[in-house]
Design a protein around this motif. Structure first.
Motif, PDB file in Angstrom:
ATOM      1  N   GLY A  84     -28.749 -48.866  26.503  1.00  0.00           N
ATOM      2  CA  GLY A  84     -28.756 -47.575  27.180  1.00  0.00           C
ATOM      3  C   GLY A  84     -29.164 -46.481  26.216  1.00  0.00           C
ATOM      4  N   HIS A  85     -29.743 -45.420  26.757  1.00  0.00           N
ATOM      5  CA  HIS A  85     -30.178 -44.292  25.933  1.00  0.00           C
ATOM      6  C   HIS A  85     -29.792 -42.986  26.615  1.00  0.00           C
ATOM      7  CE1 HIS A  85     -32.791 -47.567  24.545  1.00  0.00           C
ATOM      8  NE2 HIS A  85     -32.879 -46.902  23.402  1.00  0.00           N
ATOM      9  N   ALA A  86     -29.669 -41.953  25.808  1.00  0.00           N
ATOM     10  CA  ALA A  86     -29.480 -40.600  26.329  1.00  0.00           C
ATOM     11  C   ALA A  86     -30.499 -39.694  25.656  1.00  0.00           C
ATOM     12  CB  ALA A  86     -28.059 -40.099  26.062  1.00  0.00           C
ATOM     13  N   VAL A  87     -30.990 -38.724  26.396  1.00  0.00           N
ATOM     14  CA  VAL A  87     -31.908 -37.731  25.843  1.00  0.00           C
ATOM     15  C   VAL A  87     -31.118 -36.458  25.553  1.00  0.00           C
ATOM     16  CG1 VAL A  87     -33.954 -36.315  26.253  1.00  0.00           C
ATOM     17  CG2 VAL A  87     -33.883 -38.681  27.075  1.00  0.00           C
ATOM     18  N   GLY A  88     -31.317 -35.921  24.368  1.00  0.00           N
ATOM     19  CA  GLY A  88     -30.743 -34.628  24.018  1.00  0.00           C
ATOM     20  C   GLY A  88     -31.843 -33.605  23.856  1.00  0.00           C
ATOM     21  N   VAL A  89     -31.701 -32.464  24.509  1.00  0.00           N
ATOM     22  CA  VAL A  89     -32.720 -31.410  24.459  1.00  0.00           C
ATOM     23  C   VAL A  89     -32.092 -30.125  23.938  1.00  0.00           C
ATOM     24  CG1 VAL A  89     -34.345 -30.010  25.785  1.00  0.00           C
ATOM     25  CG2 VAL A  89     -33.961 -32.408  26.404  1.00  0.00           C
ATOM     26  N   HIS A  90     -32.694 -29.556  22.912  1.00  0.00           N
ATOM     27  CA  HIS A  90     -32.263 -28.268  22.377  1.00  0.00           C
ATOM     28  C   HIS A  90     -33.303 -27.221  22.746  1.00  0.00           C
ATOM     29  CE1 HIS A  90     -31.367 -25.588  18.605  1.00  0.00           C
ATOM     30  NE2 HIS A  90     -30.967 -25.034  19.729  1.00  0.00           N
ATOM     31  N   LEU A  91     -32.942 -26.316  23.640  1.00  0.00           N
ATOM     32  CA  LEU A  91     -33.807 -25.202  24.007  1.00  0.00           C
ATOM     33  C   LEU A  91     -33.413 -24.008  23.156  1.00  0.00           C
ATOM     34  CD1 LEU A  91     -33.736 -25.492  27.921  1.00  0.00           C
ATOM     35  CD2 LEU A  91     -35.458 -26.397  26.350  1.00  0.00           C
ATOM     36  N   ASP A  92     -34.096 -23.828  22.036  1.00  0.00           N
ATOM     37  CA  ASP A  92     -33.834 -22.678  21.183  1.00  0.00           C
ATOM     38  C   ASP A  92     -34.678 -21.514  21.670  1.00  0.00           C
ATOM     39  OD1 ASP A  92     -32.690 -21.216  19.180  1.00  0.00           O
ATOM     40  OD2 ASP A  92     -33.376 -22.497  17.540  1.00  0.00           O
ATOM     41  N   ARG A  93     -34.480 -20.362  21.088  1.00  0.00           N
ATOM     42  CA  ARG A  93     -35.220 -19.189  21.541  1.00  0.00           C
ATOM     43  C   ARG A  93     -36.716 -19.326  21.335  1.00  0.00           C
ATOM     44  NH1 ARG A  93     -30.094 -17.353  20.185  1.00  0.00           N
ATOM     45  NH2 ARG A  93     -29.329 -15.569  21.385  1.00  0.00           N
ATOM     46  N   ASP A  94     -37.125 -20.096  20.317  1.00  0.00           N
ATOM     47  CA  ASP A  94     -38.548 -20.208  20.012  1.00  0.00           C
ATOM     48  C   ASP A  94     -39.027 -21.639  19.803  1.00  0.00           C
ATOM     49  OD1 ASP A  94     -37.250 -20.733  17.671  1.00  0.00           O
ATOM     50  OD2 ASP A  94     -38.221 -19.165  16.491  1.00  0.00           O
ATOM     51  N   GLU A  95     -38.173 -22.624  20.099  1.00  0.00           N
ATOM     52  CA  GLU A  95     -38.558 -24.005  19.831  1.00  0.00           C
ATOM     53  C   GLU A  95     -37.774 -24.957  20.727  1.00  0.00           C
ATOM     54  OE1 GLU A  95     -39.569 -25.977  15.688  1.00  0.00           O
ATOM     55  OE2 GLU A  95     -37.392 -25.912  15.981  1.00  0.00           O
ATOM     56  N   VAL A 191     -25.250 -29.561  30.841  1.00  0.00           N
ATOM     57  CA  VAL A 191     -25.722 -28.378  30.123  1.00  0.00           C
ATOM     58  C   VAL A 191     -24.560 -27.769  29.343  1.00  0.00           C
ATOM     59  CG1 VAL A 191     -26.660 -26.045  30.363  1.00  0.00           C
ATOM     60  CG2 VAL A 191     -27.558 -27.902  31.775  1.00  0.00           C
ATOM     61  N   ASP A 192     -24.806 -27.416  28.093  1.00  0.00           N
ATOM     62  CA  ASP A 192     -23.768 -26.781  27.285  1.00  0.00           C
ATOM     63  C   ASP A 192     -24.410 -25.839  26.277  1.00  0.00           C
ATOM     64  OD1 ASP A 192     -21.251 -26.143  26.358  1.00  0.00           O
ATOM     65  OD2 ASP A 192     -20.668 -28.214  25.905  1.00  0.00           O
ATOM     66  N   LYS A 193     -23.581 -25.027  25.642  1.00  0.00           N
ATOM     67  CA  LYS A 193     -24.072 -24.140  24.593  1.00  0.00           C
ATOM     68  C   LYS A 193     -24.516 -24.953  23.385  1.00  0.00           C
ATOM     69  CE  LYS A 193     -20.486 -21.481  24.117  1.00  0.00           C
ATOM     70  NZ  LYS A 193     -19.634 -20.323  23.713  1.00  0.00           N
ATOM     71  N   ASP A 194     -25.507 -24.445  22.679  1.00  0.00           N
ATOM     72  CA  ASP A 194     -26.024 -25.150  21.511  1.00  0.00           C
ATOM     73  C   ASP A 194     -24.940 -25.389  20.467  1.00  0.00           C
ATOM     74  OD1 ASP A 194     -25.834 -22.426  20.899  1.00  0.00           O
ATOM     75  OD2 ASP A 194     -27.980 -22.182  20.476  1.00  0.00           O
ATOM     76  N   THR A 195     -24.062 -24.417  20.275  1.00  0.00           N
ATOM     77  CA  THR A 195     -23.014 -24.567  19.266  1.00  0.00           C
ATOM     78  C   THR A 195     -21.976 -25.604  19.678  1.00  0.00           C
ATOM     79  OG1 THR A 195     -21.985 -22.612  20.263  1.00  0.00           O
ATOM     80  CG2 THR A 195     -23.274 -22.279  18.252  1.00  0.00           C
ATOM     81  N   ASN A 196     -21.659 -25.687  20.964  1.00  0.00           N
ATOM     82  CA  ASN A 196     -20.735 -26.721  21.430  1.00  0.00           C
ATOM     83  C   ASN A 196     -21.328 -28.106  21.250  1.00  0.00           C
ATOM     84  OD1 ASN A 196     -18.770 -24.904  22.193  1.00  0.00           O
ATOM     85  ND2 ASN A 196     -19.255 -24.958  24.363  1.00  0.00           N
ATOM     86  N   ALA A 197     -22.612 -28.239  21.556  1.00  0.00           N
ATOM     87  CA  ALA A 197     -23.279 -29.534  21.391  1.00  0.00           C
ATOM     88  C   ALA A 197     -23.262 -29.957  19.933  1.00  0.00           C
ATOM     89  CB  ALA A 197     -24.713 -29.459  21.911  1.00  0.00           C
ATOM     90  N   ALA A 198     -23.584 -29.042  19.039  1.00  0.00           N
ATOM     91  CA  ALA A 198     -23.570 -29.366  17.613  1.00  0.00           C
ATOM     92  C   ALA A 198     -22.171 -29.748  17.153  1.00  0.00           C
ATOM     93  CB  ALA A 198     -24.085 -28.180  16.799  1.00  0.00           C
ATOM     94  N   ALA A 199     -21.164 -29.000  17.607  1.00  0.00           N
ATOM     95  CA  ALA A 199     -19.780 -29.306  17.226  1.00  0.00           C
ATOM     96  C   ALA A 199     -19.365 -30.674  17.745  1.00  0.00           C
ATOM     97  CB  ALA A 199     -18.843 -28.215  17.764  1.00  0.00           C
ATOM     98  N   LEU A 200     -19.774 -31.011  18.966  1.00  0.00           N
ATOM     99  CA  LEU A 200     -19.464 -32.329  19.526  1.00  0.00           C
ATOM    100  C   LEU A 200     -20.079 -33.432  18.679  1.00  0.00           C
ATOM    101  CD1 LEU A 200     -18.365 -34.206  21.730  1.00  0.00           C
ATOM    102  CD2 LEU A 200     -20.446 -33.736  23.049  1.00  0.00           C
ATOM    103  N   GLY A 201     -21.342 -33.262  18.306  1.00  0.00           N
ATOM    104  CA  GLY A 201     -22.000 -34.254  17.470  1.00  0.00           C
ATOM    105  C   GLY A 201     -21.297 -34.437  16.136  1.00  0.00           C
ATOM    106  N   LEU A 202     -20.833 -33.336  15.545  1.00  0.00           N
ATOM    107  CA  LEU A 202     -20.122 -33.415  14.271  1.00  0.00           C
ATOM    108  C   LEU A 202     -18.782 -34.116  14.428  1.00  0.00           C
ATOM    109  CD1 LEU A 202     -20.904 -29.803  13.063  1.00  0.00           C
ATOM    110  CD2 LEU A 202     -21.726 -31.895  11.967  1.00  0.00           C
ATOM    111  N   ALA A 203     -18.096 -33.849  15.529  1.00  0.00           N
ATOM    112  CA  ALA A 203     -16.793 -34.463  15.769  1.00  0.00           C
ATOM    113  C   ALA A 203     -16.931 -35.964  16.014  1.00  0.00           C
ATOM    114  CB  ALA A 203     -16.101 -33.794  16.953  1.00  0.00           C
TER     115      ALA A 203
END
Length: 364
Positions: A84-95, A191-203
């Protein structure tokens, strides 16, 4: 594009998550059914039923046999990461950054492209759909994609997947991003905030160990925070927790795009713009110290493009403020360090929005 043969709904039970997480942490060596029963507290019959279903779904497989202290050798099972796979997408302001991750969270494909978040919902959605479809097709297993996690600047409603008034991009206010993308992709979307996603990945990845409560502070085109309390991402009753950048630290200070004056984001980014990174770090440290005083977290992690450009300056500056506060309070300073993963951590964390619940990890 659909989710293929894996029955995602059937996997989302507490007991199945316990078993899957132990299979994941056991790695290629595997773990026996008896060990699974002992470590989960489940009956051997329950474990046999769960593992039979996981094998039928292709998520678990035999990994050989292990010598037993008595009787016949035990068959050990392992997780099949590529099932199984999951796609992660980061929609930043410019990238836009998108990653395809297997069940262990390992990245098997990555795409990055310029993006203007202010170009309008239709344009951004089309770009996101195209990148997800290219990743899934390139991964060779489009039928095994379990879903898509999308991370972008907040504030937003995580439960409904609806954006609020993103600072600098008011046109997104009220846009139902989750439902629109799910309709286009025919896949589950979170859908989540970029900072929450990053924190989840770190945890989930153990990058904050041994801390079980930490703050992740992100400085890039904007400034935000993600909170992990007791090992789980803390989003709050209205999923609005962590709007770190818009705490006011200077009354009647310079105007901020959010409508307030003297926000941490406005002061910090203004210092960055004039090349005074030491001052930017001091401002960030002041806000971080407020956060530590309020929540008594064990660790502060720093990330984002601006931090990555001068990591030593930011760690020293933030740590200096925390050290001074701790001395005055007569306690020990909370450690400060750079978050692992860099900019890619947000996209990988976005994939964990789909993966982590399967393993019962870090979701609050």
């Amino acid at each position: 594009m659909g989710g293929g043969g894996v029955n995602l709904g059937a996997l989302r039970s507490h007991n199945t998550a316990l078993v899957l997480d132990l299979l994941r942490t056991a790695g290629a060596e595997g773990i026996s059914r008896l060990e699974l029963a002992e470590r989960t507290g489940l009956t051997p019959q329950a474990v046999s039923k769960i593992t039979a279903r996981l094998r039928a779904e292709g998520l678990a497989a035999e990994a050989g046999r292990r010598a037993s202290t008595g009787g016949k050798p035990r068959t050990v099972l392992r997780l099949v990461p590529e099932a199984g796979h999951a796609v992660g997408v980061h929609l930043d302001r410019d990238e836009l950054t998108a990653v395809l991750c297997d069940l262990t969270g390992a990245v098997v494909a990555r795409r990055r492209t310029p993006l203007d978040l202010g170009a309008g919902a239709k344009t951004v959605v089309e770009r996101a759909v195209r990148e997800v479809e290219e990743l899934a097709a390139g991964g060779g297993r489009p039928g095994a994609v379990l879903g898509v996690g999308v991370a972008l600047p907040g504030p937003l409603d995580h439960r409904r997947g609806v954006l609020h008034r993103v600072t600098g991009f008011p046109e997104w206010n009220g846009f139902p991003l989750r439902d629109v993308l799910a309709g286009r992709l025919a896949l589950p979307v979170v859908v989540d905030k970029d900072t929450n996603a990053a924190a989840l990945g770190l945890a989930v990845g153990g990058a904050a160990a041994p801390a079980v409560s930490f703050a992740y502070l992100h400085v890039g085109a904007g400034l935000g925070g993600g909170l992990v309390i007791g090992g789980a991402v803390h989003r709050g009753a209205r999923t609005g927790a962590g709007e770190f950048g818009h705490q006011v630290v200077q009354l009647d200070g310079p105007p901020c795009g959010c409508g307030n004056r003297g926000c941490v984001e406005a002061l910090c980014l203004a210092a960055v713009a004039r090349g005074d990174l030491a001052e930017a770090a001091r401002v960030l440290g002041t806000a971080a110290a407020n956060l530590v005083a309020l929540l008594d977290v064990d660790l502060v992690l720093l990330g984002g493009r601006t931090v990555a450009a001068a990591p030593g300056t930011f760690v020293r500056g933030v740590a200096a403020v925390l050290d001074e506060r701790a001395r005055r309070a007569g306690g020990d300073a909370v450690p400060v360090r750079i978050a692992s993963g860099g900019e890619r951590g947000v996209a990988e964390g976005a994939a964990q929005l789909l993966l982590a619940p399967l393993f019962g990890r870090a979701e609050g």
